[in-house]
Design an enzyme around this catalytic site. Structure first.
Site, PDB file in Angstrom:
ATOM      1  N   TYR A 143       0.847  -1.184   0.000  1.00 23.75           N
ATOM      2  CA  TYR A 143       0.000   0.000   0.000  1.00 23.75           C
ATOM      3  C   TYR A 143       0.884   1.235   0.000  1.00 23.75           C
ATOM      4  CZ  TYR A 143      -3.517   3.391   1.592  1.00 23.75           C
ATOM      5  OH  TYR A 143      -4.361   4.473   1.711  1.00 23.75           O
ATOM      6  N   ASP A 175       9.306   2.744  -0.128  1.00 20.22           N
ATOM      7  CA  ASP A 175       8.261   3.355   0.684  1.00 20.22           C
ATOM      8  C   ASP A 175       8.531   2.963   2.129  1.00 20.22           C
ATOM      9  OD1 ASP A 175       6.064   4.076   2.108  1.00 20.22           O
ATOM     10  OD2 ASP A 175       4.585   3.296   0.676  1.00 20.22           O
ATOM     11  N   LYS A 190       4.115   8.536   9.189  1.00 18.27           N
ATOM     12  CA  LYS A 190       3.995   7.758  10.436  1.00 18.27           C
ATOM     13  C   LYS A 190       5.048   8.175  11.471  1.00 18.27           C
ATOM     14  CE  LYS A 190       0.995   4.527   8.363  1.00 18.27           C
ATOM     15  NZ  LYS A 190       0.898   3.673   7.226  1.00 18.27           N
TER      16      LYS A 190
HETATM   17  C1  LIG Z   1       0.250   4.225   5.819  1.00 16.15           C
HETATM   18  C2  LIG Z   1       1.040   4.024   4.599  1.00 16.15           C
HETATM   19  C3  LIG Z   1       0.957   4.899   3.508  1.00 16.15           C
HETATM   20  C4  LIG Z   1      -0.043   6.019   3.448  1.00 16.15           C
HETATM   21  O1  LIG Z   1       0.211   6.984   4.400  1.00 16.15           O
HETATM   22  P1  LIG Z   1      -0.969   8.011   4.793  1.00 16.15           P
HETATM   23  O2  LIG Z   1      -0.299   8.972   5.721  1.00 16.15           O
HETATM   24  O3  LIG Z   1      -2.037   7.184   5.421  1.00 16.15           O
HETATM   25  O4  LIG Z   1      -1.427   8.654   3.543  1.00 16.15           O
HETATM   26  C5  LIG Z   1       1.809   4.716   2.453  1.00 16.15           C
HETATM   27  N1  LIG Z   1       2.703   3.720   2.448  1.00 16.15           N
HETATM   28  C6  LIG Z   1       2.809   2.849   3.469  1.00 16.15           C
HETATM   29  C7  LIG Z   1       3.840   1.773   3.426  1.00 16.15           C
HETATM   30  C8  LIG Z   1       1.973   2.956   4.570  1.00 16.15           C
HETATM   31  O5  LIG Z   1       2.055   2.065   5.566  1.00 16.15           O
END
Ligand SMILES: *Cc1c(COP(=O)(O)O)cnc(C)c1O
Length: 431
Positions: free
Chosen positions: A146, A242, A270
Site C-alpha cells: 500500500y 516506501d 507515520k
Molecule cells: C500508511 C502508509 C501509507 C499512506 O500513508 P498516509 O499517511 O495514510 O497517507 C503509504 N505507504 C505505506 C507503506 C503505509 O504504511
C-alpha cells in the site's frame, strides 16, 4: 467477559449520519471483523481507554506512528513549547531545517528532503518526480503493498483495499491504471519479465514496501531487495523505498539501513510525524533538485513543514537517535513471535508468525507467506473470532487480518506475556 460499549455505539450512530461509514479512514470501521468501532477517549504509553472507560493494550499505535507510545513526555513538552510561538506561518521556520538536517544525517541515501502532510502525498509525489526525471510513464508496484490512495497506486493495493477486497477503485481513470503494473512480491524473475514486457526505456520507477506491512507482515526473501536494486540499476529505473511504515522503526535509518540497500528515493510518514500529520520524501540531491522551485516538477502544500507537526516529529526522531531503543524493540518483537507461535501451536491452530523489529504479524495459515497471493490464504473467519476474543481480553489489535501490529518503547515484556496468554486462551476457545 464482555465489556460495555454503549458510548462507542452511540457515537458511532451519530458519526454514521454525518461521516461516510462513520469513520475518516475505512479500516477503522471494523467491517472486516464484524461489530462496530471503538471510539477512543485517551491513551498513555502502550495503553488506550475507550469512550466507555475500558482499557486495552494497544498494538495499533495509530497504525504505526507511535513508536514511543501514546503521549510521550518528550513530544508533549515540545508541543507545549511551540504553541507559544504559533501554529502555522506558511513561511519557512528553523524547525523544518532541523528536521531535514536530522533526516539527512541518519539516512545516508537522503541528501535532500521535502516535507509533506501524509504518506499518500509522499508516494504520489515521489512517482511524479521519478516520471519527471526519467521522462518515462510506467511504474511497477507489488500486490498487497500500500502506498496511499493516489490514483495510480491503488492498483492491487494493500491495507484497507486488501481488507475489503477492492481491486483498485472506481474513479481511477483507466489510462492512469494502465501505467501501473502490479505483481507478486518476492518474485524477482517475475519482475524481470515484467520490465522486459513493458519494454526498454519505459519504466520510470519500481516502488515497494521493503518490509510489507499492509498485507499482514511479509518479510522480504533473502536477496530479493538487492535483486530489485540491481535490476533497477541495470535498466535506469528509479527504485523507491516506501519507508512510511519501516522508516525510523525497523532501524533508525529504516529498512535501507537494516538490509544495506540504497534506494534512489525514499518516502516517509507515520513515525516521522510523532503522531501529527507529516509525510516526507527524499533522495539524492541531483534528483530532489528537480522539484519546484529548484526545478520543474511541481509540488506544494499550505501546511507542509507546519511547526506543530515538525516539532512532534523532530522530538520523536531526536529521542530515537539519542536513546537507540532498537535492540530492546528487537527483543520484544522476538518475544512476541516466540510466544504467539507456542500459543497457536498449543491450541492446534496453524499459524505463520513473524516480526521485523517492532513490526509483528500473524497469519492463520501454515505458510510460507511470501506474497499477497499467499497472505490471502489466511483464515479471515478465524481472525474475526480471534480479534473479538482479544478485544474482550483487553487487547486492541488492528481490525483486519491484513495489517501488521506495532510494538512501542512503552510495551513491556510483561505486557507481551499477558497478550500471549490471552491469545492462548482465545485460540483454545475458538479453534
Ligand atoms: C500508511 C502508509 C501509507 C499512506 O500513508 P498516509 O499517511 O495514510 O497517507 C503509504 N505507504 C505505506 C507503506 C503505509 O504504511
Amino acid at each position: 467477559m464482555s465489556r460495555s460499549q454503549t458510548n462507542s455505539a452511540s457515537l458511532y450512530d451519530r458519526a454514521a449520519r454525518v461521516i461516510p461509514g462513520g469513520v475518516n479512514s475505512p479500516v477503522r470501521a471494523f467491517q472486516a471483523v464484524g461489530g462496530e468501532p471503538l471510539f477512543i477517549r485517551e491513551g498513555d504509553g502502550a495503553e488506550i481507554v475507550d469512550a466507555d472507560g475500558n482499557s486495552y493494550i494497544d498494538y495499533v499505535g495509530s497504525w504505526g506512528p507511535l513508536i514511543l507510545g501514546h503521549r510521550p513526555p518528550v513530544v508533549v513538552e515540545a508541543l507545549r513549547g511551540v504553541l507559544e510561538r504559533g501554529t502555522s506561518f506558511g513561511a519557512p521556520t528553523d524547525i523544518e531545517v532541523e528536521m531535514a538536517e536530522l533526516i539527512c544525517e541518519v539516512v545516508p541515501s537522503v541528501e535532500m528532503v521535502r516535507m509533506v502532510n501524509s504518506g499518500t502525498e509522499a508516494c504520489m509525489t515521489s512517482l511524479r518526480l521519478a516520471r519527471g526525471v526519467t521522462g518515462r510513464d510506467h511504474v511497477i508496484k507489488f500486490n498487497g503493498c500500500y502506498h496511499g490512495h493516489s490514483d495510480g497506486l491503488l492498483v492491487e493495493a494493500g491495507s484497507g483495499v486488501a481488507t475489503f477486497g477492492i481491486s483498485g477503485s472506481p474513479g481511477v481513470p483507466g489510462d492512469v491504471a494502465r501505467c501501473t503494473a502490479s505483481i507478486e512480491f518476492n518474485d524477482l524473475d517475475l519482475l524481470r519479465r515484467t520490465v522486459d514486457g513493458i519494454g526498454p526505456g519505459k519504466v520510470a520507477a519500481v516502488i515497494l514496501e521493503p518490509v510489507p506491512g499492509n498485507m499482514g507482515l511479509v518479510p522480504p526473501a533473502e536477496g530479493f531487495l538487492q535483486g530489485v536494486r540491481d535490476l533497477c540499476t541495470e535498466h535506469g529505473i528509479l527504485l523507491i523505498f516506501d519507508e512510511v511504515m519501516t522508516g525510523f522503526r525497523v532501524a533508525l535509518g529504516g529498512a535501507q539501513e537494516r538490509f544495506g540497500i540504497t534506494p534512489d528515493l525514499s518516502t516517509y510518514s507515520k513515525v516521522i510525524g510523532g503522531g501529527l500529520p507529516v509525510g516526507a520524501f527524499g533522495g539524492r540531491a541531483e534528483l530532489m533538485s528537480q522539484l519546484a522551485p529548484a526545478g520543474p516538477v511541481y509540488q506544494a502544500g499550505t501546511l507542509s513543514g507546519n511547526p506543530l507537526a515538525m516539532t512532534a516529529g523532530l522530538a520523536t526522531l531526536r529521542h530515537l537517535r539519542d536513546t537507540d531503543p532498537y535492540d530492546g524493540l528487537e527483543d520484544l518483537g522476538r518475544r512476541w513471535v516466540e510466544g504467539m507461535r507456542s500459543a497457536a501451536a498449543s491450541a492446534g491452530v496453524p499459524a505463520t508468525v513473524a516480526h521485523c523489529g517492532s513490526m509483528v504479524g500473524m497469519f492463520f495459515h501454515p505458510g510460507p507467506v511470501r506474497s499477497y497471493a499467499e497472505a490471502r490464504q489466511t483464515d479471515t473467519e478465524l481472525f474475526q473470532r480471534y480479534f473479538r476474543g482479544m478485544l474482550d481480553e483487553g487487547i486492541y489489535l488492528a481490525p483486519s487480518a491484513f495489517e501488521a501490529g506495532f510494538l512501542s518503547t512503552r510495551h513491556t515484556e510483561e505486557m507481551v506475556d499477558r497478550t500471549v496468554e490471552a491469545a492462548g486462551r482465545v485460540l483454545g476457545r475458538i479453534s
